[in-house]
Design a protein around this motif. Sequence first.
Motif, mmCIF file in Angstrom:
data_model
loop_
_atom_site.group_PDB
_atom_site.id
_atom_site.type_symbol
_atom_site.label_atom_id
_atom_site.label_comp_id
_atom_site.label_asym_id
_atom_site.label_seq_id
_atom_site.Cartn_x
_atom_site.Cartn_y
_atom_site.Cartn_z
ATOM 1 N N ARG A 9 0.829 -1.201 0.000
ATOM 2 C CA ARG A 9 0.000 0.000 0.000
ATOM 3 C C ARG A 9 0.867 1.256 0.000
ATOM 4 N N VAL A 10 1.905 1.247 0.823
ATOM 5 C CA VAL A 10 2.784 2.414 0.932
ATOM 6 C C VAL A 10 3.579 2.629 -0.356
ATOM 7 N N LEU A 11 4.064 1.555 -0.949
ATOM 8 C CA LEU A 11 4.914 1.676 -2.138
ATOM 9 C C LEU A 11 4.122 1.998 -3.399
ATOM 10 N N GLY A 12 2.876 1.590 -3.452
ATOM 11 C CA GLY A 12 2.064 1.852 -4.639
ATOM 12 C C GLY A 12 2.655 1.185 -5.868
ATOM 13 N N GLU A 13 2.730 1.934 -6.951
ATOM 14 C CA GLU A 13 3.263 1.415 -8.213
ATOM 15 C C GLU A 13 4.780 1.547 -8.310
ATOM 16 N N GLY A 14 5.383 2.209 -7.376
ATOM 17 C CA GLY A 14 6.830 2.417 -7.421
ATOM 18 C C GLY A 14 7.180 3.591 -8.304
ATOM 19 N N SER A 15 7.375 4.737 -7.686
ATOM 20 C CA SER A 15 7.635 5.952 -8.471
ATOM 21 C C SER A 15 9.119 6.275 -8.606
ATOM 22 N N ASN A 16 9.974 5.489 -7.924
ATOM 23 C CA ASN A 16 11.416 5.712 -8.074
ATOM 24 C C ASN A 16 12.143 4.366 -7.978
ATOM 25 N N SER A 17 13.423 4.387 -8.202
ATOM 26 C CA SER A 17 14.213 3.148 -8.246
ATOM 27 C C SER A 17 14.182 2.392 -6.926
ATOM 28 N N GLU A 18 14.259 3.126 -5.832
ATOM 29 C CA GLU A 18 14.265 2.464 -4.526
ATOM 30 C C GLU A 18 12.943 1.746 -4.260
ATOM 31 N N MET A 39 8.673 -5.920 -12.253
ATOM 32 C CA MET A 39 9.184 -4.742 -11.562
ATOM 33 C C MET A 39 10.664 -4.526 -11.879
ATOM 34 N N LEU A 40 11.414 -5.619 -11.986
ATOM 35 C CA LEU A 40 12.830 -5.520 -12.329
ATOM 36 C C LEU A 40 13.008 -4.908 -13.719
ATOM 37 N N LYS A 41 12.146 -5.269 -14.646
ATOM 38 C CA LYS A 41 12.213 -4.677 -15.991
ATOM 39 C C LYS A 41 11.992 -3.170 -15.927
ATOM 40 N N LYS A 42 11.029 -2.742 -15.108
ATOM 41 C CA LYS A 42 10.783 -1.299 -14.944
ATOM 42 C C LYS A 42 11.989 -0.609 -14.331
ATOM 43 N N LEU A 43 12.598 -1.263 -13.350
ATOM 44 C CA LEU A 43 13.774 -0.686 -12.698
ATOM 45 C C LEU A 43 14.927 -0.554 -13.686
ATOM 46 N N LYS A 44 15.148 -1.603 -14.471
ATOM 47 C CA LYS A 44 16.235 -1.554 -15.458
ATOM 48 C C LYS A 44 15.963 -0.524 -16.545
ATOM 49 N N ALA A 45 14.709 -0.340 -16.898
ATOM 50 C CA ALA A 45 14.369 0.666 -17.908
ATOM 51 C C ALA A 45 14.707 2.069 -17.406
ATOM 52 N N ALA A 46 14.557 2.275 -16.100
ATOM 53 C CA ALA A 46 14.870 3.587 -15.526
ATOM 54 C C ALA A 46 16.378 3.827 -15.465
#
Length: 76
Positions: A9-18, A39-46
């Motif tokens: 709930r706190v993290l939501g969709e993940g708005s930053n790398s952390e 989620m890892l793919k999104k992190l690597k894309a960033a």
Amino acid sequence: TDNVNEAFRVLGEGSNSEQLAMLVQLYLRINRLDLAQNMLKKLKAADEDSALAMMTSAWTQIYSVSVFFNMKASFF
């Protein structure tokens, strides 16, 4: 499980790398490798070359190997 639900709930969709890295870790904790990999793919894309992305990738690889060997061991 209440703590895990609260963390999602706190993290939501993940708005930053952390946050994305934490989501990967949470998905691995609840045995959802498929969602962790998304989620890892999104992190690597960033930022694929960041230390955080590399460490998170290592967590995911270690988890997937352990799942593979656990499945293989159950056949014997």
